[in-house]
Design an enzyme around this catalytic site. Structure first.
Site, PDB file in Angstrom:
ATOM      1  N   GLY A   2       0.802  -1.206   0.000  1.00  0.00           N
ATOM      2  CA  GLY A   2       0.000   0.000   0.000  1.00  0.00           C
ATOM      3  C   GLY A   2       0.835   1.254   0.000  1.00  0.00           C
ATOM      4  N   SER A   3       0.204   2.338   0.388  1.00  0.00           N
ATOM      5  CA  SER A   3       0.866   3.635   0.363  1.00  0.00           C
ATOM      6  C   SER A   3       1.854   3.773   1.513  1.00  0.00           C
ATOM      7  CB  SER A   3      -0.174   4.752   0.465  1.00  0.00           C
ATOM      8  OG  SER A   3      -0.765   4.739   1.752  1.00  0.00           O
ATOM      9  N   GLY A  51       2.114   6.389   3.506  1.00  0.00           N
ATOM     10  CA  GLY A  51       1.426   6.953   4.666  1.00  0.00           C
ATOM     11  C   GLY A  51       0.617   5.912   5.415  1.00  0.00           C
ATOM     12  N   GLY A  52      -0.199   5.151   4.685  1.00  0.00           N
ATOM     13  CA  GLY A  52      -1.010   4.124   5.324  1.00  0.00           C
ATOM     14  C   GLY A  52      -0.165   3.036   5.942  1.00  0.00           C
ATOM     15  N   GLY A  53       0.869   2.604   5.210  1.00  0.00           N
ATOM     16  CA  GLY A  53       1.739   1.558   5.720  1.00  0.00           C
ATOM     17  C   GLY A  53       2.490   1.989   6.964  1.00  0.00           C
ATOM     18  N   GLU A  65       5.219  -3.331   1.867  1.00  0.00           N
ATOM     19  CA  GLU A  65       5.756  -2.812   0.610  1.00  0.00           C
ATOM     20  C   GLU A  65       5.054  -1.487   0.358  1.00  0.00           C
ATOM     21  OE1 GLU A  65       5.506  -3.566  -4.120  1.00  0.00           O
ATOM     22  OE2 GLU A  65       5.415  -5.358  -2.866  1.00  0.00           O
ATOM     23  N   CYS A  98       4.231  -1.166  -8.839  1.00  0.00           N
ATOM     24  CA  CYS A  98       5.213  -0.761  -7.831  1.00  0.00           C
ATOM     25  C   CYS A  98       6.602  -0.673  -8.441  1.00  0.00           C
ATOM     26  CB  CYS A  98       5.225  -1.750  -6.689  1.00  0.00           C
ATOM     27  SG  CYS A  98       5.543  -3.422  -7.216  1.00  0.00           S
TER      28      CYS A  98
END
Length: 508
Positions: A221-222, A224-226, A245, A282
């Site tokens: 994911g992103s 920020g979210g990760g 990742e 990615c």
């Protein structure tokens, strides 16, 4: 190939707030995790798990038409791309079945007792065991290969860990249907259906990471979210591994000799790579170092002449792409080299034109925070260098990436470039493009922050199972309690290390 980025634009803006609020494990998540934890998957045999994985692959292929139609409705990806992705997903499942059949992933090691040593050595036998229930966060851009039955799920099940998937909101109906079919396939193969569960929603994802029975997390994911979830996993009373990742620029270096040899061919390859499937990989090459005065930019514009706007996975991803592109174009020293046309009368909110932004390599080196941020979608940045000194300074400023590429001329000495890029990426590509990650024993799909949160591991390839295993050493253990993989005579015939020597199956 893998998936940028994912909980990403749709959810990550709210994730940090949710991660700090509450701490109540919701009923749905608790039920799914407890059901998974009670399956006894960790005590299953390798042979049984290999059969389960092959059954999942067959079930996916059997319902390919139905699933591809659902994915088309929810993701905007082409039918050809999605059909190919189903093949990849089934291949991954069968690949991990082969990996656990072979057995070396267990790192089975035996040392005989030796009282003459100082200190004396007891009978020691060591191997890797399943870590426990795993939470998997599905990706948006690979609705099959990095989603419900994707690489994280396949490798976790192979390791002997039950899985609870947090569905991606970009393809919820597809996720539910894949879980239904997967549970049917597991039951048909004699496996507990609760070995695979599904939850949905941002709050459920936060609760999943915090659940005391979850032992590890796989996330695509992103950044920020990760990062928010990574911090949550680390802040638990008993912290757990978080294999995320996140973001990756995948830099490319085009040497002067390479540009002089085949500038048109390299430019055409870049055009195809950074716009493939809307640049939603990615491994998209997001930063390309090109020598000044070689005609590379003209060749790239010629190659992009027939590339139109592409519809991205969601409106949110489309909006984030537009904002990211505008930010780059607005930077000092930036030049907009190419932007494809979008017809406002027929375009969708998620439409994204191929975009090329250029700047000097010196500007990139001087302000890496501004320039070295991934823009998810069909955009690449050209960093123009005048000499090797400028190139070296910009390369030194790079963060970690999943891949890095070098385009060079035959016989050219690139050893210094290789030495500079090797610490920056998990995979080095020579005279090729990073968009395409083969499923193989030697594959490594990882890298330093922000590409991943654990650069020593991979999410593609045989050693992906290592993320979900923990070592256990048995000292002077009775034969009755030893796993068969550590028993005298090697009854399962797996590769083992015995008294320091690697021996093949049936020889130890």
């Amino acid at each position: 190939m893998s998936g940028r980025h994912v909980v990403a634009v749709d959810e990550s803006t709210h994730l940090a707030d949710d991660a700090g609020a509450g701490g109540q494990v919701d009923v749905e998540v608790d039920a799914a995790v407890r059901a998974a934890a009670g399956t006894g998957v960790g005590q299953s045999s390798r042979a049984d798990r290999a059969a389960w994985l092959r059954a999942l692959a067959a079930g996916l292929e059997l319902h390919r038409d139905e699933l591809v139609a659902l994915a088309r409705e929810e993701t905007h990806l082409s039918e050809a791309r999605l059909r190919g992705e189903v093949v990849r997903t089934a291949t991954q499942l069968r690949f991990f079945a082969d990996v656990i059949d072979e057995g070396s992933y267990l790192e089975a090691t035996l040392d005989a007792p030796d009282a003459s040593l100082v200190p004396p050595r007891p009978d020691l036998r060591r191997m890797l065991r399943p870590i426990g229930p795993v939470a998997v966060f599905a990706a948006s851009n690979f609705p099959f290969a990095f989603s419900v039955l994707g690489n994280d799920t396949a490798s976790a099940l192979a390791a002997g860990c039950p899985v609870v998937v947090k569905a991606h909101p970009g393809h919820p109906r597809l996720s539910r249907r894949v879980v239904e079919l997967a549970r049917e396939a597991l039951q048909g193969a004699g496996a507990p259906s609760d070995a695979l569960g599904l939850v949905e929603g941002v709050e459920s994802g936060v609760a999943l990471v915090g659940h005391p029975l979850v032992s590890a997390v796989g996330f695509t994911g992103s950044t920020g979210g990760g990062r928010a979830l990574f911090d949550l996993a680390s802040a638990r009373p008993a912290p757990i591994p978080f294999y995320g990742e996140l973001g990756s620029l995948n830099p490319v270096v085009v040497t002067e000799a390479a540009a002089a040899t085949d500038v048109d061919g390299i430019a055409a390859g870049l055009a195809g790579s950074f716009t493939r499937d809307g640049g939603q990989y990615c491994t998209k090459p997001g930063l390309v170092f090109v020598p000044e005065g070689t005609g590379f930019e003209d060749a790239l514009c010629d190659a992009l002449g027939t590339v139109g706007a592409q519809r991205l996975l969601t409106d949110g991803i489309g909006a984030a792409f537009a904002a990211g592109a505008d930010r780059l174009v607005g930077l000092p020293d930036a030049e907009l080299v190419w932007r494809g046309a979008v017809d406002p009368s027929t375009g969708e909110a998620s439409d994204a034109p191929a975009t090329v932004v250029a700047a000097s390599a010196r500007a990139v080196a001087d302000d890496p925070h501004a320039w070295l941020q991934e823009c998810f979608g069909p955009l690449t940045v050209l960093a123009r260098y005048r000499d090797r000194t400028e190139l070296d300074a910009a390369v030194a400023a790079l963060d970690g990436s999943l891949a890095a590429s070098i385009h060079h001329a035959p016989g050219e000495d690139i050893s210094e470039l290789v030495a500079a890029l090797a610490p920056k990426a998990g995979r080095l590509v020579f005279n090729g493009w990073p968009t395409g990650v083969a499923i193989a024993w030697a594959q490594h799909h990882g890298g330093g922050w922000p590409a991943t949160t654990a650069s020593v591991h991979t999410s593609v390839g045989a050693t992906a199972v290592r993320r979900f295993l923990v070592p256990v050493a048995y000292q002077d253990a009775p034969a009755s309690v030893l796993p068969a993989e550590l028993a005298d005579g090697n009854p399962l015939g797996i590769p083992r290390r015995v008294d320091g020597t690697l021996v093949s199956g049936h020889q130890s």
